[in-house]
Design a protein around this motif. Sequence first.
Motif, mmCIF file in Angstrom:
data_model
loop_
_atom_site.group_PDB
_atom_site.id
_atom_site.type_symbol
_atom_site.label_atom_id
_atom_site.label_comp_id
_atom_site.label_asym_id
_atom_site.label_seq_id
_atom_site.Cartn_x
_atom_site.Cartn_y
_atom_site.Cartn_z
ATOM 1 N N GLY A 66 138.407 59.217 25.102
ATOM 2 C CA GLY A 66 138.594 59.722 23.748
ATOM 3 C C GLY A 66 138.687 61.224 23.642
ATOM 4 N N ALA A 67 138.695 61.926 24.772
ATOM 5 C CA ALA A 67 138.693 63.388 24.729
ATOM 6 C C ALA A 67 139.986 63.928 24.121
ATOM 7 C CB ALA A 67 138.506 63.957 26.132
ATOM 8 N N VAL A 68 141.079 63.248 24.400
ATOM 9 C CA VAL A 68 142.376 63.712 23.893
ATOM 10 C C VAL A 68 142.861 62.760 22.802
ATOM 11 C CG1 VAL A 68 144.790 64.130 24.503
ATOM 12 C CG2 VAL A 68 142.966 64.791 26.084
ATOM 13 N N ILE A 69 143.254 63.325 21.680
ATOM 14 C CA ILE A 69 143.756 62.534 20.563
ATOM 15 C C ILE A 69 145.267 62.381 20.720
ATOM 16 C CG2 ILE A 69 144.026 62.479 18.045
ATOM 17 C CD1 ILE A 69 141.385 64.171 17.954
ATOM 18 N N GLU A 70 145.694 61.165 21.011
ATOM 19 C CA GLU A 70 147.102 60.939 21.326
ATOM 20 C C GLU A 70 147.939 60.699 20.068
ATOM 21 O OE1 GLU A 70 148.037 61.212 24.339
ATOM 22 O OE2 GLU A 70 146.409 60.634 25.693
ATOM 23 N N ASP A 71 147.289 60.173 19.048
ATOM 24 C CA ASP A 71 148.024 59.744 17.864
ATOM 25 C C ASP A 71 148.328 60.917 16.931
ATOM 26 O OD1 ASP A 71 148.933 57.546 16.008
ATOM 27 O OD2 ASP A 71 147.371 58.485 14.765
ATOM 28 N N ASP A 72 149.596 61.054 16.538
ATOM 29 C CA ASP A 72 150.012 62.179 15.713
ATOM 30 C C ASP A 72 149.281 62.200 14.367
ATOM 31 O OD1 ASP A 72 151.730 62.965 17.691
ATOM 32 O OD2 ASP A 72 153.571 62.698 16.537
ATOM 33 N N GLN A 73 149.199 61.054 13.743
ATOM 34 C CA GLN A 73 148.553 60.966 12.425
ATOM 35 C C GLN A 73 147.088 61.415 12.506
ATOM 36 O OE1 GLN A 73 149.430 60.301 9.392
ATOM 37 N NE2 GLN A 73 151.492 59.421 9.572
ATOM 38 N N GLN A 74 146.433 60.938 13.579
ATOM 39 C CA GLN A 74 145.020 61.276 13.728
ATOM 40 C C GLN A 74 144.841 62.770 13.995
ATOM 41 O OE1 GLN A 74 143.227 58.762 16.738
ATOM 42 N NE2 GLN A 74 141.211 59.738 16.473
#
Lengths: 257, 257, 257, 257
Positions: free
Chosen positions: D183-191
Motif C-alpha cells: 500500500g505504499a504507492v497509490i496506483e489509482d488516479d482517483q485515489q
Amino acid sequence: MRIDLNCDCGESFGHWQIGDDPALLPHVTSANIACGGHAGDPSVMTTTVRLARQHGVVVGAHPGYPDLTGFGRRVLPMSGAEITATVLAQIGALYAVARSEQVELTHVKPHGALYTHAAATADVAEAIVRAIAAFSRDLILVGLAGSVLVEAGQAVGLTVAREAFADRAYEANGLLRARGLPGAVIEDDQQALMQALKIVMAGNVVTPEGVEVPIAADTLCVHGDTPNAARRAAFLRSGLQAAGVDVIPLDRIVHGA
Amino acid sequence: MRIDLNCDCGESFGHWQIGDDPALLPHVTSANIACGGHAGDPSVMTTTVRLARQHGVVVGAHPGYPDLTGFGRRVLPMSGAEITATVLAQIGALYAVARSEQVELTHVKPHGALYTHAAATADVAEAIVRAIAAFSRDLILVGLAGSVLVEAGQAVGLTVAREAFADRAYEANGLLRARGLPGAVIEDDQQALMQALKIVMAGNVVTPEGVEVPIAADTLCVHGDTPNAARRAAFLRSGLQAAGVDVIPLDRIVHGA
Amino acid sequence: MRIDLNCDCGESFGHWQIGDDPALLPHVTSANIACGGHAGDPSVMTTTVRLARQHGVVVGAHPGYPDLTGFGRRVLPMSGAEITATVLAQIGALYAVARSEQVELTHVKPHGALYTHAAATADVAEAIVRAIAAFSRDLILVGLAGSVLVEAGQAVGLTVAREAFADRAYEANGLLRARGLPGAVIEDDQQALMQALKIVMAGNVVTPEGVEVPIAADTLCVHGDTPNAARRAAFLRSGLQAAGVDVIPLDRIVHGA
Amino acid sequence: MRIDLNCDCGESFGHWQIGDDPALLPHVTSANIACGGHAGDPSVMTTTVRLARQHGVVVGAHPGYPDLTGFGRRVLPMSGAEITATVLAQIGALYAVARSEQVELTHVKPHGALYTHAAATADVAEAIVRAIAAFSRDLILVGLAGSVLVEAGQAVGLTVAREAFADRAYEANGLLRARGLPGAVIEDDQQALMQALKIVMAGNVVTPEGVEVPIAADTLCVHGDTPNAARRAAFLRSGLQAAGVDVIPLDRIVHGA
C-alpha cells in the motif's frame, strides 16, 4: 543453407534500461553481451547471461570503447595497446560472470564505433585480434563480412564469423550505407526479410541503385534498440525457416554442426 | 619458518600515479593488483602484471568497491549479489590481462573497505567467497587472520591465506587497531620488523597495552602508499631472512613447497 | 612592463594527488582550477579555491574534455553544442564552489587537448567562447597568444588574455613546438627565465633555429606537474621582478590597474 | 487554495532515456532538473532547461549523491563537507546551463537517497542547507513537509517549500510509508487525486489505517518515471483546478503572488 541470428544485449546500465532483452532473446541464436565498457554493469551482465542461458542462446562478449557517455558510438583516440588492454579486460569481466553461471563464451563482437572503426582500420582491427588471440583461440571473432577486421582475424588463424545486416542498405563496395544517408535503414519487415533471404540463399545483396554485390555471411544482426525489435526478429526467423534455412547458433555455423 | 610478503599495487589510474611499484615489487613475493574497481585501468593492469612477472612475483586480483572517487575506502550499500557480480567482473578483467601476459592468477585479496567489511560481516564475506569459488577453486583467498572472511572461505573449502600486518597495532581481540587511534600505525622500521618476527616465529603479537595475542599468518602485508615503502619492504625482508625465515610466494606457503 | 604568472591546479582526484599546489600557489598570481571534467572533484575544488584565496591568487575555471581516464589530453569527438554544454557545466561547478568561499571567478582557461584543439580550430574555439559569453562577459578568456581561440573571443567582444610559455620552444609560425619533438621543452631554469624576459620586455621569442618571432603576452604559464615546479616558479618570478617587471594578477593586466 | 505541481526530470544520461519529459512538463508548474550527480549530463541538462522554459515551468536544481550506478538511490558514506561540496558543484553546473538559456534557478530539491536521508538526519540536512545558503539565499529549498530538512532550512532563514505526495501513503507520524511495504504507492488516479485534494483543501492526509494526519504543503510531487506519468499529472492538475485550486509555480506559492 544455414545462418545464425545475433543481437546486441545487456546494454542497460544501473537504473537505465535499453532494449527489451527478455522479449528479443527467444528469437535469436547468439547474444553479444555488453561488458561494462560502453554499457552494462556487473549486475546487468549477470542477468543477461542468465537470460541467454535460459533461452539456449550462445553468449559472446560485446566490448566497446570505454565510454558510457557516448555509448561506445564515438571513436576514442586510443593507441593499439590501450585498445588491446580494454578489450581484454572487458572480455575477462564477462567471461568471469558467465563462468559463474556455467556459461562459456563462444565469441567476441566489437561494439559500435569500435566495430566500424576496426572494419576499415588495420591497426585497430589488429589490436582487437591480439586481445582475442591472447585470451583464447577458441573464441570466434564476429566482424563485418568483407571487412579489414575479418581479414585481421583470419590472418592470425582465428575462427571468424562474417556478419551481414538484413535491415541496412549496402553500397556497391560491399560496405554499409552510412546511417543518416537516405535509405540507409530498411524499415519495412518484408523488405528486410527479402534482403536476409538474398544474403543467405543467393549470397548477395542489391544496393538501392540496383547493383548486385556478393556477400558471404555466417550471421545476421538483429538490432535490439529499435521499436518492435522482437517482432522483427521473430518475423525474420520464421521467414528464414519457412524458406528452408536452418537458424542455428554461431558456433555450429562456423565449426560445422 | 616461512612467510609471504604481499603488497597492493597497480593502483594508479590514467594520468594519476600512486605508489612506486617498480621500486616496491622487487622486495615482495606476491602482488595484489587493482582491477579497475577502486583503482587501476586496463593499461595500468597490463603494466603492473608485466612488472610482477619480471620480478618473479605471483599475481593476485585486488577487487574493491567500484568507487574510484572513494578509492574503495568507503563501504558502498551493495547487496550480496551486487558484490558477487562486481568481484567476478574485476577478477575476470585482471585474469584476462594476466593471461595475455602468460601469467596465471594465484589469489584474490579484497581491497580497503571491502576487505575490512568482509572481515567482520558474514554476508559480505560470503558474497566475495561465492565469486571466487564460482570463478576458480584454484584461487587462494587472502583475508585478515582470524576474520569472518577467512572462516567463510574455509567453510566452502577454498584455500585460504591468513594475512597479518607488521606495521599495524593489534587489539586484544586479534583485530587491527583502527587507523586514527593513537599508535595504530607502527612508523618505526625496527619495531615493524620486531612485530613481523614475533608473528612468524612466535605466532603472536603484543598489543600496545602489553597483551600477547596468538596469530597464525601465511602472509604479511607491505603497504605501498607510504613514503619509503620500498625501503621498509627491503628491510623487513632482509630482517626476516637474516632470522632464518624463508620469504616465499603465497602459493608455496599454503600448498607447501 | 607587467605580466601575470598563471598555473593549472586542483588536478588531484579523490585519493590521487598530482602537483604540489600548496608549494606552487605562493609564487603565481592567477590559478586555473580544474572543474571535475578532466580532473578535480568538488572537494578538491573547494580545497584549491581556499588555497588560492589564502595566497591572494585570482581564480579561474580550467575546463577540459570530460575524460578522467585521459586527463583531458585526448581530443574527444564532441559537437560544438556538447562542448558548450560541458564548458558551461564545468564553469558553473567551480563558480558555485568559489562563491561559497567568497571568491569570484576572474577567467577561464581551457585545459589540455581542449586548449590545443581550440587554438587551431574555429568551431571548437567558438563553442568555448559561446559558453563563456553566455555565462558572464566579465570572465576573461585565456588562450594561446596568436591563436584562433584568442581571435574567437575577441570577435564576440570578450576580454582576452594572451598566454605565452617560458619553458616551451616556439616555431617560426608563432605556435608551440609539439611536445615529443627534440627541444620542445626548456628544462633549464636560466634559459626559461631568458625566454620569459624576452617575451615580456622585447615582445618576442627566438626559435631553436634562431628565428625571432613577435609575441604579445599578458600571462605566462607555469607548469605545476613537473618536478621542482615551485622552485622554477619562484625563480621566474624573482627574475622578472629583478628586471623591473611587475608580476600582477590577470585582471589587473587586461583591465589596467 | 493554491499548490505547485513539481516533477523530477532531466534524468536521462547519454544514450539512455528515462521518463518522458516532453509529455510530462506541460502538466506541471516546476521542474527539478538532475545536475549530473545521479543522472543527467550537460547536454541533457541543456535540453531539459529549454523544454521547461518553453512550457513556462520554473526550474530548480535536483542534486543527488554523485552515483550514476546507483541513480542516487543509495546513501553514500560522505562527510558533511563532501555533501556541501557536491551539492554546490551540482547547483552551479545547472545554474550555468540555465543562465545560458536565460533561465534563473528558483529552487533546489535534493534527489532520492539524499532527500530521504536529509529528511531525517540533521547533519546531512545542514550540509545541504549550507550549500544553498552559500550559493544564493534567493533559492527556495524544497523538502519533505514536516522533515528535518525543512527545519534546517528554516533555521538559517532560507525560504522553504514543503512537499507532499499524492501517490504515496503516509504513516501516522507524518512520514511516508516506505516503498516495498504494502500500500505504499497509490496506483489509482482517483485515489491519488482524492489525497491531493485532502492535502491542499483540508491540510491533512489519512493513513491506510484511517488516522488523519495534519500536513501543510506548498507543492505536490508528480513522479515522472512511472508509466502514464503524464496522464496522471494532467488528471491531478485538472482535478485540482476543477475544485478551485490554483496550480501555480513554486516561487509564487512561497513568496505570494
